[in-house]
Design a protein around this motif. Structure first.
Motif, mmCIF file in Angstrom:
data_model
loop_
_atom_site.group_PDB
_atom_site.id
_atom_site.type_symbol
_atom_site.label_atom_id
_atom_site.label_comp_id
_atom_site.label_asym_id
_atom_site.label_seq_id
_atom_site.Cartn_x
_atom_site.Cartn_y
_atom_site.Cartn_z
ATOM 1 N N LEU A 159 47.357 40.399 42.304
ATOM 2 C CA LEU A 159 46.435 39.301 42.025
ATOM 3 C C LEU A 159 46.889 38.482 40.822
ATOM 4 C CD1 LEU A 159 43.003 41.128 42.587
ATOM 5 C CD2 LEU A 159 44.123 39.487 44.112
ATOM 6 N N TYR A 165 39.301 44.901 52.565
ATOM 7 C CA TYR A 165 38.156 44.140 52.041
ATOM 8 C C TYR A 165 38.612 43.349 50.827
ATOM 9 C CZ TYR A 165 33.388 43.252 50.270
ATOM 10 O OH TYR A 165 32.224 42.655 49.837
ATOM 11 N N GLU A 166 38.276 42.076 50.784
ATOM 12 C CA GLU A 166 38.651 41.230 49.652
ATOM 13 C C GLU A 166 37.542 40.246 49.326
ATOM 14 O OE1 GLU A 166 43.078 40.018 49.533
ATOM 15 O OE2 GLU A 166 42.655 40.266 51.672
ATOM 16 N N SER A 167 37.146 40.221 48.063
ATOM 17 C CA SER A 167 36.231 39.206 47.553
ATOM 18 C C SER A 167 36.647 38.910 46.115
ATOM 19 C CB SER A 167 34.783 39.700 47.600
ATOM 20 O OG SER A 167 34.548 40.664 46.584
ATOM 21 N N GLU A 168 35.907 38.065 45.434
ATOM 22 C CA GLU A 168 36.276 37.736 44.057
ATOM 23 C C GLU A 168 36.081 38.907 43.113
ATOM 24 O OE1 GLU A 168 34.203 34.151 42.952
ATOM 25 O OE2 GLU A 168 35.796 32.891 43.781
ATOM 26 N N ASP A 173 47.880 44.689 40.877
ATOM 27 C CA ASP A 173 46.804 44.476 41.857
ATOM 28 C C ASP A 173 47.188 43.461 42.927
ATOM 29 O OD1 ASP A 173 45.229 46.163 40.357
ATOM 30 O OD2 ASP A 173 44.036 44.582 39.435
ATOM 31 N N ARG A 194 35.660 43.030 37.777
ATOM 32 C CA ARG A 194 36.457 42.908 39.009
ATOM 33 C C ARG A 194 37.108 44.254 39.326
ATOM 34 N NH1 ARG A 194 36.198 37.442 39.707
ATOM 35 N NH2 ARG A 194 36.282 36.209 37.790
ATOM 36 N N GLN A 244 38.359 44.423 45.698
ATOM 37 C CA GLN A 244 39.525 44.470 46.580
ATOM 38 C C GLN A 244 39.739 45.910 47.036
ATOM 39 O OE1 GLN A 244 43.652 42.426 46.124
ATOM 40 N NE2 GLN A 244 43.830 44.310 44.965
ATOM 41 N N ASN A 295 39.426 46.902 41.803
ATOM 42 C CA ASN A 295 40.433 47.216 42.815
ATOM 43 C C ASN A 295 40.250 48.696 43.119
ATOM 44 O OD1 ASN A 295 42.686 47.147 44.486
ATOM 45 N ND2 ASN A 295 44.152 47.322 42.813
ATOM 46 N N LYS A 317 42.567 47.342 49.442
ATOM 47 C CA LYS A 317 43.732 47.111 50.305
ATOM 48 C C LYS A 317 44.939 47.957 49.893
ATOM 49 C CE LYS A 317 45.549 43.024 50.079
ATOM 50 N NZ LYS A 317 45.758 41.548 50.076
#
Length: 525
Positions: free
Chosen positions: A479, A271-274, A477, A249, A277, A251, A279
């Motif tokens: 998250l 842009y964000e997905s699993e 993050d 994953r 990221q 960032n 941002k």
């Protein structure tokens, strides 16, 4: 929905509400459906598509390196000469000659990792050293910190640099006493050379990123922040994500002001997905501490009042950061020395007035004043720090920092004692050792590789270090609601350890025997 049962495990959840468990249930979305006691979970869920006995092994959340140049790790493992750890310029020249002979079709010869403090000569190589080995192809050698580079004459010629070239603000072109070029460029002047190196293709970025991901998985790293990306690298990450190829994953921070140019990099779309990221944008406000270019408020040892390099002025920093904040981006800034931290927080205070919901962060944080601490608390910020610098770069710090600063450099305990979120990271490949367990051990002991202790009062506990590598980095993050601990609703990202770190006096030898992401086994030793 299908459920997978993990049982007979010593699960360290890093969740204060339920710190230990012996079983967890993972759904087919790769998230934790339940965690706790095996018998209770069996009674609740009845049947499972798979039930895996972990034979009492210790499980912790997947580790999150909050600041590591992932593609550069891959670059060193693919197309670039790694000179970290060499002990002399003579040895360096031998490696450079061997690499060039083995890569006759490589247009630009690139190397990284040289550190003059561990060289017998106690100096950086110059263009003359490089010319002696390679004169027909451009060569560029990046110091271990990535804040200094050395070019041979061919690279300088191709880049159109001369003794008369104007020095970019926040950079240096080092010269000899007679005014001739040494071939050494620092900070934003690096771009005078690097901007002339041909851009990587997508396939090259792909190979570098995926090679790095395989290595990170072997270390138990399931999430990482790549903290300085140009437009081409961003595009590569997005394409890899859309093709389902990212293994860790990510960032990723778009860089706003590239080196060697006053041109502002265009803001991408958030842009964000699993697995990806984008941002948070990235700035550099000063240089590096091991290279003695971080902007201190006192002079470095054995200099004529030299205090380092401040790479940004307030107006340009604020205006380019404000543009990003107006579009919903958070801001991350490389700031090590006092002047840089002060400047960064001055900008952040004004950004906070525009949008107090965005959580900004500072990368490295070499030093903190009481006023700085108040700003971190008020704005709910993160300090992303690298204790591993102490382990690997101690000789640089001892040689350049006044003793009173040596006692408080990289103040991890001060950060935690004041309720500030701490995220741990390595900044690889600035250091060769990116093993998170060596990094955590250094946070606990503050010991350099030779046993010398730097900042005795800044030691933290192993529990705190592990939290900073899991939940702390997840919060950095933004998250923390989906990763960083093992509890219901979060991603089933975890690692199986070869030994229980809580039973050890020294955790540096701990290894990940298995790495799981999304409830699937991705690495097995």
């Amino acid at each position: 929905m299908n459920f997978k049962l993990i049982y007979n495990a010593n699960i360290i959840t890093m969740d204060d509400a339920f710190p230990k468990a012996n079983a967890m249930v993972i759904n087919n979305l790769g998230k934790i459906e339940g965690i706790g006691i095996e018998n209770e979970l069996r009674d609740k869920f009845f049947s499972f598509s798979a039930a895996i006995d972990f034979q009492g092994k210790t499980i912790v959340p997947g580790l999150n390196d909050a600041h590591i140049h992932v593609w550069k790790i891959g670059h060193l493992r693919t197309y670039m000469l790694d000179v970290r750890g060499i002990k002399s310029i003579v040895e360096f020249k031998e490696k450079l000659k061997d690499f060039s002979e083995k890569n006759p079709n490589t247009n630009w010869i690139m190397a990284r990792g040289i550190n003059e403090m561990v060289l017998e000569e106690k100096r950086l190589p110059t263009k003359e050293d490089l010319d002696e080995v390679i004169s027909d192809r451009p060569v560029f050698v990046i110091r271990t910190c990535a804040h200094i580079g050395i070019a041979n004459s061919k690279a300088i010629e191709i880049s159109g640099v001369s003794e008369a070239t104007e020095v970019p603000f926040g950079g240096e072109i080092r010269k000899n006493k007679d005014g001739s070029l040494q071939g050494i460029f620092t900070e934003r002047a690096l771009g005078l050379i690097m901007n002339n190196i041909p851009a990587f293709t997508f396939d090259e970025y792909k190979n570098m990123i995926l090679e790095a991901h395989n290595y990170l998985l072997s270390l138990g790293i399931t999430s990482a922040t790549d903290p300085a990306a140009n437009e081409e690298l961003l595009d590569a990450y997005i394409r890899l994500d859309k093709e389902g190829l990212l293994k860790v994953r990510m960032n990723v921070f778009p860089l706003r002001i590239p080196d060697g140019s006053d041109e502002i990099q265009v803001l991408p779309e958030i842009y964000e997905s699993e697995f990806l990221q984008i941002k948070t944008v990235k700035f550099f406000s000063d240089g590096g501490l091991s290279s003695a270019t971080a902007a201190l408020n006192v002079a470095y040892k054995n200099t004529d009042g030299y205090k380092g390099v401040l790479r940004l002025d307030y107006d340009k920093f604020y205006e380019t950061a404000k543009e990003a904040v107006d579009k919903g981006f958070s801001v991350a800034t490389h700031a090590i020395g006092h002047q840089a931290v002060d400047l960064t927080l001055k900008v952040y205070r004004n950004l906070f007035k525009i949008d107090n919901t965005l959580k900004h962060r500072i990368e490295h944080v070499g030093f903190l004043s009481n006023e700085n601490i108040k700003d971190f608390q008020t704005m709910n910020m993160t300090a992303a720090m690298q204790p591993i610098f102490i382990y690997e770069l101690a000789n640089n710090f001892k040689s350049t920092l006044p003793d009173d600063l040596l006692d408080v450099v990289y103040p991890c305990k001060t950060v935690l004692d004041n309720g500030i979120n701490l995220a741990l990271s390595t900044d690889g490949p600035v250091v060769k050792e990116i093993n998170p367990w060596v990094n955590m051990e250094t946070a606990v002991t503050r010991k350099a590789a030779d046993g010398f202790v730097i900042g005795e009062t800044q030691k933290i506990t192993f529990q705190q270090a592990l939290k900073a590598y899991t939940l702390g980095s997840a919060f950095a993050d933004n998250l923390g609601h989906i990763k960083g601990s093992l509890c219901k609703g979060k991603f089933a990202d975890f690692i199986v350890l070869d030994k229980n770190p809580f039973e050890l006096e020294n955790v540096s030898a701990v290894e990940a025997s298995e790495t799981w992401i999304h409830g699937e086994l991705k690495y097995k030793k």
